[in-house]
Structures are given as C-alpha cells and as structure tokens.
Scaffold this motif. Structure first.
Motif, PDB file in Angstrom:
ATOM      1  N   TRP A 132      14.386  -2.121  -1.908  1.00 45.82           N
ATOM      2  CA  TRP A 132      14.194  -2.282  -0.471  1.00 45.82           C
ATOM      3  C   TRP A 132      12.314  -2.256  -0.517  1.00 45.82           C
ATOM      4  O   TRP A 132      11.866  -3.242   0.336  1.00 45.82           O
ATOM      5  N   MET A 133      11.685  -1.633  -1.500  1.00 42.75           N
ATOM      6  CA  MET A 133      10.192  -1.580  -1.197  1.00 42.75           C
ATOM      7  C   MET A 133       9.665  -2.718  -2.337  1.00 42.75           C
ATOM      8  O   MET A 133       8.405  -2.738  -2.295  1.00 42.75           O
ATOM      9  N   GLU A 134      10.328  -3.481  -2.850  1.00 42.32           N
ATOM     10  CA  GLU A 134      10.193  -4.790  -3.675  1.00 42.32           C
ATOM     11  C   GLU A 134       9.239  -3.949  -4.854  1.00 42.32           C
ATOM     12  O   GLU A 134       8.065  -4.668  -5.311  1.00 42.32           O
ATOM     13  N   ILE A 135       9.826  -3.048  -5.665  1.00 38.29           N
ATOM     14  CA  ILE A 135       9.070  -2.515  -6.529  1.00 38.29           C
ATOM     15  C   ILE A 135       9.772  -3.034  -8.048  1.00 38.29           C
ATOM     16  O   ILE A 135      10.996  -3.206  -7.996  1.00 38.29           O
ATOM     17  N   SER A 136       8.808  -3.429  -8.756  1.00 40.90           N
ATOM     18  CA  SER A 136       9.206  -3.860 -10.023  1.00 40.90           C
ATOM     19  C   SER A 136       9.246  -2.381 -10.753  1.00 40.90           C
ATOM     20  O   SER A 136       8.334  -1.843 -11.277  1.00 40.90           O
ATOM     21  N   LYS A 137      10.515  -2.137 -11.605  1.00 45.53           N
ATOM     22  CA  LYS A 137      10.757  -0.836 -12.231  1.00 45.53           C
ATOM     23  C   LYS A 137      10.262  -0.790 -13.672  1.00 45.53           C
ATOM     24  O   LYS A 137      10.292   0.069 -14.356  1.00 45.53           O
ATOM     25  N   ASN A 138       9.637  -2.162 -13.858  1.00 44.04           N
ATOM     26  CA  ASN A 138       8.839  -2.293 -15.421  1.00 44.04           C
ATOM     27  C   ASN A 138       7.530  -2.019 -15.184  1.00 44.04           C
ATOM     28  O   ASN A 138       6.875  -2.141 -16.157  1.00 44.04           O
ATOM     29  N   GLY A 178       0.825  -1.238  -0.074  1.00 42.53           N
ATOM     30  CA  GLY A 178      -0.052   0.078  -0.064  1.00 42.53           C
ATOM     31  C   GLY A 178       0.775   1.232  -0.185  1.00 42.53           C
ATOM     32  O   GLY A 178       0.191   2.337  -0.266  1.00 42.53           O
ATOM     33  N   LYS A 179       2.126   1.137   0.250  1.00 43.59           N
ATOM     34  CA  LYS A 179       3.105   2.154   0.260  1.00 43.59           C
ATOM     35  C   LYS A 179       3.213   2.757  -1.167  1.00 43.59           C
ATOM     36  O   LYS A 179       3.335   2.156  -1.949  1.00 43.59           O
ATOM     37  N   ILE A 180       3.649   4.164  -1.397  1.00 39.49           N
ATOM     38  CA  ILE A 180       3.920   4.635  -2.724  1.00 39.49           C
ATOM     39  C   ILE A 180       5.123   5.339  -2.761  1.00 39.49           C
ATOM     40  O   ILE A 180       5.514   5.763  -1.685  1.00 39.49           O
ATOM     41  N   TYR A 181       5.937   4.929  -3.850  1.00 39.36           N
ATOM     42  CA  TYR A 181       7.144   5.899  -4.198  1.00 39.36           C
ATOM     43  C   TYR A 181       7.133   6.582  -5.559  1.00 39.36           C
ATOM     44  O   TYR A 181       6.720   6.451  -6.492  1.00 39.36           O
ATOM     45  N   THR A 221      20.641   8.221  -7.485  1.00 42.12           N
ATOM     46  CA  THR A 221      21.352   7.017  -7.038  1.00 42.12           C
ATOM     47  C   THR A 221      20.646   6.394  -5.905  1.00 42.12           C
ATOM     48  O   THR A 221      20.894   5.234  -5.785  1.00 42.12           O
ATOM     49  N   LEU A 222      19.631   7.131  -5.481  1.00 44.77           N
ATOM     50  CA  LEU A 222      18.764   6.511  -4.295  1.00 44.77           C
ATOM     51  C   LEU A 222      17.891   5.675  -5.048  1.00 44.77           C
ATOM     52  O   LEU A 222      17.183   4.895  -4.339  1.00 44.77           O
ATOM     53  N   TYR A 223      17.420   5.732  -6.305  1.00 41.90           N
ATOM     54  CA  TYR A 223      16.124   5.331  -6.762  1.00 41.90           C
ATOM     55  C   TYR A 223      16.188   3.675  -6.764  1.00 41.90           C
ATOM     56  O   TYR A 223      15.234   3.132  -6.269  1.00 41.90           O
ATOM     57  N   ASP A 224      17.283   3.163  -7.331  1.00 49.40           N
ATOM     58  CA  ASP A 224      17.267   1.653  -7.305  1.00 49.40           C
ATOM     59  C   ASP A 224      17.418   0.906  -5.772  1.00 49.40           C
ATOM     60  O   ASP A 224      16.489  -0.212  -5.964  1.00 49.40           O
ATOM     61  N   PRO A 225      18.114   1.488  -4.994  1.00 45.86           N
ATOM     62  CA  PRO A 225      18.095   0.959  -3.594  1.00 45.86           C
ATOM     63  C   PRO A 225      16.764   1.127  -2.792  1.00 45.86           C
ATOM     64  O   PRO A 225      16.378   0.274  -2.376  1.00 45.86           O
ATOM     65  N   ILE A 226      16.156   2.151  -3.132  1.00 49.26           N
ATOM     66  CA  ILE A 226      14.671   2.429  -2.676  1.00 49.26           C
ATOM     67  C   ILE A 226      13.767   1.232  -3.241  1.00 49.26           C
ATOM     68  O   ILE A 226      12.949   0.708  -2.631  1.00 49.26           O
ATOM     69  N   LYS A 246      15.063   3.970   5.790  1.00 46.84           N
ATOM     70  CA  LYS A 246      14.609   2.726   6.063  1.00 46.84           C
ATOM     71  C   LYS A 246      14.057   2.676   7.571  1.00 46.84           C
ATOM     72  O   LYS A 246      13.365   1.791   7.830  1.00 46.84           O
ATOM     73  N   GLU A 247      14.332   3.968   8.277  1.00 45.70           N
ATOM     74  CA  GLU A 247      14.186   3.975   9.842  1.00 45.70           C
ATOM     75  C   GLU A 247      12.666   4.789   9.812  1.00 45.70           C
ATOM     76  O   GLU A 247      12.194   4.718  10.995  1.00 45.70           O
ATOM     77  N   LYS A 248      12.234   5.291   8.737  1.00 42.12           N
ATOM     78  CA  LYS A 248      11.332   6.195   8.828  1.00 42.12           C
ATOM     79  C   LYS A 248       9.811   5.299   8.637  1.00 42.12           C
ATOM     80  O   LYS A 248       9.725   4.401   8.177  1.00 42.12           O
TER      81      LYS A 248
END
Length: 455
Positions: free
Chosen positions: A448-454, A319-322, A440-445, A423-425
């Motif tokens: 971590w959030m288990e997002i498929s970038k496709n 349910g979270k959004i990036y 450069t934060l995009y891929d790690p986030i 990750k602590e927030k």
C-alpha cells in the motif's frame, strides 16, 4: 549424555517456531533426515520446505511417521506444545523425545558456546555476535531467535569451534546450556506465568550465570546484580567495556568504544536506539576477547543490517516512514518509541499493537498503558493467545487494556479489520509492534505504501 550422532532421523513437533527451525536447519545441514509438524503454514515453514524439509500441518499419524524407526529417530518438541496426537504416538511407542532446549544444550557441550541471555536484547546481541564472527571468518555456527538481514536466516554454519546461541529464559530453557562465554543483557520481570515474580526470574538468571566456568567470561550490563564475578558493559557510563560520545548524522549513529586498555573512536552503524548501542558494545567486547582486531570489527559493525522485525524501517517516496518491530513488553515498546521520538520528534506517530499472551497483558497492564500512551494514535488489536486460553483469563481483553491508556485517539480492532482502518488514518510514521501474527500486516502495508522490501 545422548549421542546425537547416533540418530539419522529428526522429527520436530512445532518446527515452525523460530528456535525450533534453527535446530531443524542445523541437523538438515549436517546431512540428517529432518521432518516435522506445525499447526500453521507460515513464511518460515515455506522456506524450510523449499530447503528440502518435509512438514505436515495436520495432527495425524501418516505413513511418514509410522515409517520412522524408534532406534534411529530423535523427536524434538517445543514446550509451547501441550496436547497433540503426534506427540502421544511417539511417547507411547517409546521414541526418544526431548525438549528443544535439551537438544540445544547437548550441541553446546561439544563446542565453545557463546550464550546470550536477557529478557530484552538477546536476539539483536546474538545476531550481531554471529555477524561479527562471520565477518572475522571464525569457525562457528549460530542458533538465533530472529532472521538476520545479513544472512537471511536464523541459522548459519561456518564451522564448529564456536556455537552462538540465544539463551531463552522461558521455561528455564537456558539452564540446559553449557556456556563458555555468556551475556546477560537484562533481567526485567517477564514470563511470570513460569516464574511467578521478579525475584524468582532474577534467581533464574543467577543460576544461568553460575554455569559459566570461572576461567571463562561472563558479561553483564552494569547495574545488574548477578551474584558472582563478571565483566561489566554500559553506554554513557564507565564500565569494563563501554561506549560513549554517541552522535547522530544522517540516520547513522557514531560512537567511541572503550576497553580496559584502550579507546577506539568513531564506530558507525545504522541501527538506532541507545539500547542497540548497548548491544553492540557487548558484542564488540566478546569479539575483542576472541582476538579479533578493531579494523575488522569496525567494518563489520558498519555492515550490520539488523534483524527482521527488530526496528525494520522503510522510508517512502512521499516522506512517510514504516517501522515494524517485535516489541511485546513495555520496556521494549518504550525503547522503540523513544528511538522514533529521538530521530523524528515532530512527526505524527500511529501505533498498531497486538498484545501477546493474556498473562503478560495482565501482569504488565499499567506498563503497557504508559508506553502505548506515548503514541499520537493507537489501534490496539485483540490479544494473541499463543499457548493460553481466554477462558482462563475472562476479564483480560484489549478493551480492558484500552481503558487504561490515556490517549484520546485510540480504538480496539480485530486483526482482520486493522489494514482497512490503517488506510483511513493520518500519520507521518506507522509502527506495527507485537510478537503474535501481526506480521501478516507487513506485506499489505508495504504494498500500500509502495515500499520495496529489498531496500
């Protein structure tokens, strides 16, 4: 005029820049030998090398440079480059050396040029115009300031009748162009290190507007005084071309589009924000004037996937959004956060912002403070200096800016520590914004959030 066809070799200094890489791709697609230098190896330079372009990352005169001949090599550089041994070598050996903007200007002289200018909105608008041109199968090439999600590039060649270009006001570059059609989306103050004040930047846009021939068309967002006859466009107010009846259903925006002669109902697309409907309005106006029918335009608008780092949104299984965006000016930050608050008024918003340039941070500090105070929590990264030196702005720091922000939940962090802090927030929506290397934060986030970038 310089005849670009006489050159067989093109060497780019600063080839990894978004505008430079588009030009490099153009000449590479034209069958020329393209190579270049950049100080940093990035995703974009990797893609260019995969496409067959040779790139070095050290400021050294190697055999590939010394083998180039002065008579058949054109050297192209970005004004962001100040001092460089490679540039000195080419200058001292009497190679033809031109700024990127000059070369782009030469290309536009031999095409019908559609130039999109403005301190905000030009990347989205020029990319959308290019997408509509492709869907209408017009003969065109485009040079963009962002990576289109539809054709995964900042350059596309589909013929040579039209050239769609992003007209950059930095360093007055857009005055090198030869526009046949032009758009001015906004004239807000920016790049005050170049222009000095708001009046001077507005005068720069008036000079750009004057380049459009009287028998062609200049589209200007309603309310901007540009000093010559033009076609107006707007959202939710009458203009020569305007959109209204905006409504949202399931993350999609529906709107009606008005020309001087008719109304076309129920356009639909998925790019949020009133400012983006404004961009769509002028793109539709241009393609309408090029004779493209509304049936084609409706389908094309619905299929527009946006631009990388322009409100790139991912919804997670939990349910979270990036959301990731290039916003680096208070007006742009306001537009992004306003869109988020419109769609998700009750959700907790964590913002990570990297200021871009000491001068911009200084000039718009109060605006940044006001826009960033709309977050629920803020991680403010160190200022990305780009072409500037901290020693010239000793008092301008992210800590200095942070003290102006009214949020209780805020902190300053170097980029390398930001991911561990994220990750602590606690948050419902995470928003990363800025024009530096915050990407450069995009891929790690995403990982971590288990997002498929496709998606």
């Amino acid at each position: 005029m310089n005849n670009l066809e006489t050159y067989q070799n093109f060497y780019f200094i600063g080839i990894g820049g978004i505008g430079m890489s588009a030009l490099a791709r153009y000449f590479h697609a034209s069958g020329k030998k393209v190579s270049g230098y950049d100080k940093t190896n990035t995703k974009l330079t990797q893609v260019l090398m995969n496409e067959g372009i040779d790139i070095v990352f050290e400021d050294a005169i190697d055999k590939n440079i010394t083998s180039l001949h002065q008579k058949n090599t054109l050297v192209i550089y970005t004004p962001a480059i100040k001092q460089l041994g490679i540039l000195d070598y080419f200058t001292e050996n009497q190679f033809k050396v031109l700024k990127r903007a000059k070369v782009l200007g030469l290309i536009t002289e031999s095409t019908d040029c559609i130039a999109v200018a403005g301190t905000h909105g030009k990347t989205t608008t020029s990319t959308l115009v290019s997408h509509l041109c492709r869907e209408a199968d017009l003969s065109f090439s485009c040079f963009l300031g962002g990576i289109s999600e539809n054709f995964k590039s900042n350059f596309l060649y589909n013929g040579s009748e039209y050239a769609v270009v992003e007209a950059d006001e930095y360093d007055r570059s857009f005055l090198n162009l030869s526009p046949d059609w032009a758009v001015i989306t906004s004239t807000d103050a920016d790049h005050l290190d170049i222009y000095g004040d708001k009046n001077t930047i507005e005068e720069g846009f008036r000079q750009f507007a004057a380049l459009v021939p009287d028998d062609r068309q200049l589209f200007v967002r309603k309310g901007i005084d540009i000093g010559r006859p033009h076609v107006t466009y707007a959202v939710n107010e009458e203009a020569d071309y305007f959109s209204d009846r905006l409504r949202m259903e399931n993350d999609k925006i529906f709107f009606d589009f008005h020309t001087p002669e008719e109304t076309v109902k129920d356009f639909v697309w998925e790019t949020p924000g009133i400012h983006n409907v404004e961009n769509a309005t002028v793109a539709l106006a241009i393609l309408h004037n090029l004779g493209v029918g509304f049936e084609v335009l409706k389908k094309a608008i619905a299929g527009f996937k946006g631009i990388k780092r322009r409100y790139t949104k991912h919804s997670c299984k939990n349910g979270k959004i990036y959301i990731d965006d290039y916003a680096h000016h208070p007006t742009e930050i306001n537009a992004v956060i306003s869109s988020i608050r419109t769609f998700y008024p009750e959700k907790e918003l964590l913002v990570i912002f990297q200021p871009h340039l000491f001068s911009r941070t200084k000039d718009f500090a109060d605006g940044f403070a006001e826009s960033l105070s709309q977050a629920d929590e803020l991680i403010l990264l160190d200022i990305y200096p780009a072409r500037e030196l901290q020693e010239n702005y000793p008092e301008i720091t992210s800590k200095w800016l942070s003290e102006k922000i009214t949020l209780d939940k805020k902190e300053v962090s170097p980029l390398q520590d930001a991911f561990s802090k994220i990750k602590e927030k606690e948050f419902d929506i995470i928003l990363t914004i800025g024009a530096g290397n915050i990407d450069t934060l995009y891929d790690p986030i995403c990982e971590w959030m288990e997002i498929s970038k496709n998606q």
